[in-house]
Design an enzyme around this catalytic site. Structure first.
Site, short mmCIF file in Angstrom:
data_model
loop_
_atom_site.label_atom_id
_atom_site.label_comp_id
_atom_site.label_asym_id
_atom_site.label_seq_id
_atom_site.Cartn_x
_atom_site.Cartn_y
_atom_site.Cartn_z
N SER A 61 0.71 -1.47 -0.05
CA SER A 61 -0.20 -0.04 0.04
C SER A 61 0.91 1.19 0.13
O SER A 61 1.55 1.30 -0.92
CB SER A 61 -1.07 0.10 1.13
OG SER A 61 -1.89 0.97 1.12
N ASP A 118 -9.10 -5.46 -5.48
CA ASP A 118 -8.40 -4.15 -4.63
C ASP A 118 -9.20 -3.01 -5.51
O ASP A 118 -9.12 -2.95 -6.62
CB ASP A 118 -7.15 -4.33 -5.05
CG ASP A 118 -6.46 -3.26 -4.30
OD1 ASP A 118 -7.32 -2.06 -3.77
OD2 ASP A 118 -5.21 -3.16 -4.05
N HIS A 149 -8.10 -4.82 -1.09
CA HIS A 149 -6.86 -3.93 -0.77
C HIS A 149 -6.09 -4.65 0.51
O HIS A 149 -4.79 -4.72 0.53
CB HIS A 149 -7.09 -2.62 -0.33
CG HIS A 149 -5.91 -1.58 -0.35
ND1 HIS A 149 -5.07 -1.35 -1.67
CD2 HIS A 149 -5.13 -1.25 0.51
CE1 HIS A 149 -4.06 -0.74 -1.42
NE2 HIS A 149 -4.01 -0.42 -0.05
#
Length: 326
Positions: free
Chosen positions: A129, A272, A302
């Protein structure tokens, strides 16, 4: 062996503005593993800390305890594993960030930590991320300091829909600052964020759409309680200025993929919505060096880098101990 430390001074290229109540916070870090072993940098999302896994000096579980540790995918018996606390923007008197912090500033902070440890080059930089965005910025700015990069759910630039959702979250927090309801605003912003971290499929499987309580014109839903719980937990631990600064940092993120020649593994999580697979496929085509894209199966979206340790662990073990192309 583990070490936890805070550097005395911020990186020299940190952008500092006036009207701060306190000096810029230097990056704290934690490193664990054999002293002479190759170094692996591991960074997570904006809420991750420098404490990646349980150590001999800190028995609390780390944010990636199922991935990093003795005998795990990022093996602390074979590697020195380094976690670095993200810099934020400091605090103005009105509770807002004092300055902008970019992913390249975070990369410079990582480089300064490595300098303090006398580490010229790392074996691998693993980022998920926001941490993956920092990894891309690091590989662009310091190609001579990293052997391989693993970027999990991390793009070369933000998706406009993701920016739209984060912008609304920041507006909620700013409204909270203006009205004296900062904690409530942070909880709501985090609740909105949770709907993007997880997938529609997971929510459909997990929550009954019928109200738990219905009283006239009012109703409460199971998914609502879930979001409220996570939002309130977040608000207890986070400040408005840190949230705004790191949220904005993700939206300001930009790298030139063609300038990144470090061998790179891109991991795309199924479902995601923040970083869609097609965006990572575009990144793959633009990267300048050896690269590969792998699929991480999940119903969680995600957050798969946190919720799928077995599947992701196999991917990381091969990428770190063997080859990016394995």
């Amino acid at each position: 062996m583990s070490l936890t430390k805070s550097i005395d001074h911020p990186p020299p290229n940190m952008r500092v503005r006036s009207a701060v109540d306190a000096p810029p916070r230097s990056p704290s870090f934690e490193i664990v593993g054999p002293h002479n072993a190759p170094v692996v940098v591991a960074l997570g999302g904006i809420s991750a800390t420098a404490h990646i896994t349980t150590t001999d000096t800190n028995s609390a579980p780390g944010w990636w305890n199922d991935i990093a540790g003795a005998g795990r995918a990022i093996d602390t018996k074979k590697y020195r594993v380094l976690g670095v606390e993200f810099l934020d923007g400091g605090r103005r008197r009105d509770g807002r960030p004092a300055r902008t912090v970019t992913t390249h500033d975070q990369a410079a902070a990582v480089a300064s930590v490595l300098d303090s440890l006398s580490v010229d080059r790392v074996h691998a930089f693993v980022g998920a991320s926001y941490g993956g965005m920092v990894g891309l910025a690091f590989a662009e700015a310091y190609p001579e300091r990293v052997d391989r990069l693993v970027a999990i759910s991390a793009p070369h630039e933000p998706h406009p829909m993701s920016t739209a959702l984060r912008a609304l979250q920041r507006q909620v927090v700013q409204l909270g600052l203006d009205t004296g309801r900062t904690a409530d605003a942070l909880a709501i912003a985090r609740g909105i964020a949770m709907t993007t971290y997880r997938s529609a499929r997971e929510f459909a499987e997990r929550f009954d759409p019928r109200p738990v309580v219905s009283d006239g014109a009012d109703a409460t839903f199971a998914v609502e309680s879930y979001l409220k719980y996570h939002g309130e937990r977040f608000a207890e631990q986070w400040s408005a200025e840190r949230f705004i600064a790191l949220s904005l940092s993700g939206d300001l993120h930009r790298v030139n993929p063609s300038a990144i020649e470090t061998p790179t593994l891109i991991v795309a999580a199924e479902g995601d919505s923040i970083v869609p697979r097609e965006q990572l496929a575009t990144l793959l085509l633009l990267l300048g060096g050896v690269r590969r894209l792998v699929h991480l199966p999940s119903t969680r979206g995600h957050d798969a880098f946190l919720t799928e340790p077995a599947a992701l662990g196999r991917i990381l073990h091969n990428a770190i101990s063997k080859s990016i192309l394995s």
